[in-house]
Each structure stands twice: as C-alpha cells, then as structure tokens.
Scaffold this motif. Structure first.
Motif, PDB file in Angstrom:
ATOM      1  N   SER A   1      39.571 -46.036 -19.627  1.00  0.00           N
ATOM      2  CA  SER A   1      39.463 -45.830 -21.074  1.00  0.00           C
ATOM      3  C   SER A   1      38.107 -46.269 -21.600  1.00  0.00           C
ATOM      4  N   GLN A   2      37.563 -47.341 -21.064  1.00  0.00           N
ATOM      5  CA  GLN A   2      36.249 -47.812 -21.498  1.00  0.00           C
ATOM      6  C   GLN A   2      35.155 -46.823 -21.113  1.00  0.00           C
ATOM      7  N   GLU A   3      35.229 -46.325 -19.891  1.00  0.00           N
ATOM      8  CA  GLU A   3      34.217 -45.373 -19.434  1.00  0.00           C
ATOM      9  C   GLU A   3      34.305 -44.059 -20.210  1.00  0.00           C
ATOM     10  N   ARG A   4      35.498 -43.659 -20.560  1.00  0.00           N
ATOM     11  CA  ARG A   4      35.651 -42.418 -21.321  1.00  0.00           C
ATOM     12  C   ARG A   4      35.048 -42.542 -22.716  1.00  0.00           C
ATOM     13  N   THR A   5      35.302 -43.650 -23.398  1.00  0.00           N
ATOM     14  CA  THR A   5      34.732 -43.814 -24.731  1.00  0.00           C
ATOM     15  C   THR A   5      33.210 -43.955 -24.655  1.00  0.00           C
ATOM     16  N   ARG A   6      32.733 -44.589 -23.601  1.00  0.00           N
ATOM     17  CA  ARG A   6      31.285 -44.689 -23.423  1.00  0.00           C
ATOM     18  C   ARG A   6      30.687 -43.302 -23.207  1.00  0.00           C
ATOM     19  N   SER A   7      31.380 -42.460 -22.445  1.00  0.00           N
ATOM     20  CA  SER A   7      30.910 -41.092 -22.214  1.00  0.00           C
ATOM     21  C   SER A   7      30.864 -40.304 -23.515  1.00  0.00           C
ATOM     22  N   VAL A   8      31.899 -40.516 -24.363  1.00  0.00           N
ATOM     23  CA  VAL A   8      31.934 -39.826 -25.649  1.00  0.00           C
ATOM     24  C   VAL A   8      30.777 -40.285 -26.528  1.00  0.00           C
ATOM     25  N   LEU A   9      30.560 -41.589 -26.620  1.00  0.00           N
ATOM     26  CA  LEU A   9      29.479 -42.114 -27.453  1.00  0.00           C
ATOM     27  C   LEU A   9      28.124 -41.637 -26.945  1.00  0.00           C
TER      28      LEU A   9
END
Length: 243
Positions: A170-178
């Motif tokens: 979940s952390q990596e996904r939100t970082r990818s989105v940002l």
C-alpha cells in the motif's frame, strides 16, 4: 449595701464591655469572610466568563470548519459528479475523501506499477482536483493519498505476515501515484504546494470495508483515496496554546 451594689454594677459593666469586644471581634471576622466571599465570587465569574469565551471561539472554528468542508465537498461534486460512475469512484462528504474503488483496474494484483488505464484516469482527475483545491488552499492542512488493501496475501502467509506485506504494498502504491501525478506537466504550477501539503500513506488492511454482516469486503477494501485534511484542528490548538 452600697459596696455590693457598686461591685455588681462594676461587674455588669465589665461583662457588657467584654460582650461588646467579643461582638466587635466577630463582626470583624464576619466582615473579612464576607469580603473573601466577594473576592472568590468575582474570581469564579471571571473564570466562567473566560471559559465561555473559549467555548465560543472553538464553536466558531467548528462552525467555520463545517461550512468550509461543505463548500469543498460541493465544489468536488460539481467538478467530478459526472465522472463518478465511470470511474467507480465516490466522494465521502463527512471526511472529504475521494475514493477510487476497483483496485484491479488501478494496479495489477500484488503490483505497484500503475496500469495504463489508471494513468489515463489520473491525467484527467488530478489537474482538475488541484484546480478545485486551489480555491481552498488557505484552509487545507494536508491532502493524503491513502492506499488500502484487503487483509489477505496468499494462503501460505500468516495474518501478521500478510499485514506487513500489504503495508509495504500500500505504501509503494501511494508513492507510485504521488510520483506519477507530480510529474504531470499540467500540474507544474502546483508542484511547490504539492511538496508542502500532499503525503502518500499506506494503511495496509487497517481500515477494511465490511458488508452488512460485518464481514470484510475484499474487493472494496482494496482502494486508493485522496483525503483533504482542513486546518480546523490546528486553529483550535492555537486557541488553546495562546490561552
């Protein structure tokens, strides 16, 4: 005869003087106590007044917060209302959370790379999102890109292992989105504000969505959200700190 009478009269005068002195003493103590009571009354009234002033200040902030929150919600709904069904998205009025459901169309299973369809969606969504929030930037403390997963990983992992694996995911996904939205040329005017106000946060499975039977809805629990945090709490804390 005269001597006993004189002695009696003298004794009565002494008793009378003693009573007068005692009366004067108690009058003095009584006056002091009355004075102290008045002082304490003034202190109590002052404290009550201060408490009412603080209550009114916080109430005013709360009212302004609700009004501002409603304005942000209405602005988001006006801008994105026609897109919600197509995107399988929703806006939570109480938390100002823009929710993208159907994570399977956003990311491949267990992957952090954005799908082409999600990239296209973000190219449409995010510049418009920033344009709406620009009008409320003075009242926004933070915008959180939040990643959520279901509580499972695979059948060979324990609950604890699944939680931490999903946390990383979940952390990596939100970082990818940002990272992706920050690089969009159309949001170049907002990059300075983004760096100071937008955070990417992964929550793993700590906020699951359940059905009416209290069971976890695995599909709906997998989601990415954009949540607006206003500065109402900060303003209330400033009032308390000053006082």
């Amino acid at each position: 005869m005269s001597d006993p009478i004189l002695k009696l009269a003298h004794s009565q005068r002494q008793q009378s003087q003693s009573l007068e002195q005692e009366k004067d003493h108690w009058l003095t103590v009584s006056d002091l106590m009355a004075g102290l009571m008045v002082v304490f009354l003034f202190i109590a009234v002052a404290l009550m007044r201060d408490a009412m002033v603080e209550r009114d200040k916080i109430k005013q902030v709360a009212i302004a917060y609700r009004e501002n929150q409603l304005e942000i919600y209405q602005a988001l709904l006006k801008e994105f209302g026609p897109n919600l069904a197509t995107w399988n998205a929703e806006i939570d009025k109480d938390t100002l959370t823009f929710i993208f459901n159907s994570s399977e169309t956003l990311f491949n299973d267990g992957e952090t790379e954005l799908s082409p369809s999600y990239q296209s969606l973000l190219e449409n969504f995010f510049p418009r999102y920033m344009k709406v929030l620009e009008h409320f930037s003075d009242s926004i403390n933070e915008v959180r890109i939040e990643g959520h997963t279901s509580s499972i990983w695979n059948e060979n992992t324990s609950d604890t292992e699944a939680y931490f694996l999903n946390m990383e995911l979940s952390q990596e996904r939100t970082r990818s989105v940002l990272d992706y939205v920050y690089q969009l040329p159309s949001v170049n005017p907002y990059r300075s504000w983004i760096k100071g106000h937008i955070a990417a946060v992964g929550y793993s499975s700590s906020h699951p969505i359940t059905n009416r039977f209290g069971q976890e809805d695995l599909d709906r629990s997998r989601r990415v959200t954009f949540r607006v945090m206003t500065n109402a709490e900060t303003k209330i804390q400033q009032i308390l700190d000053v006082d």
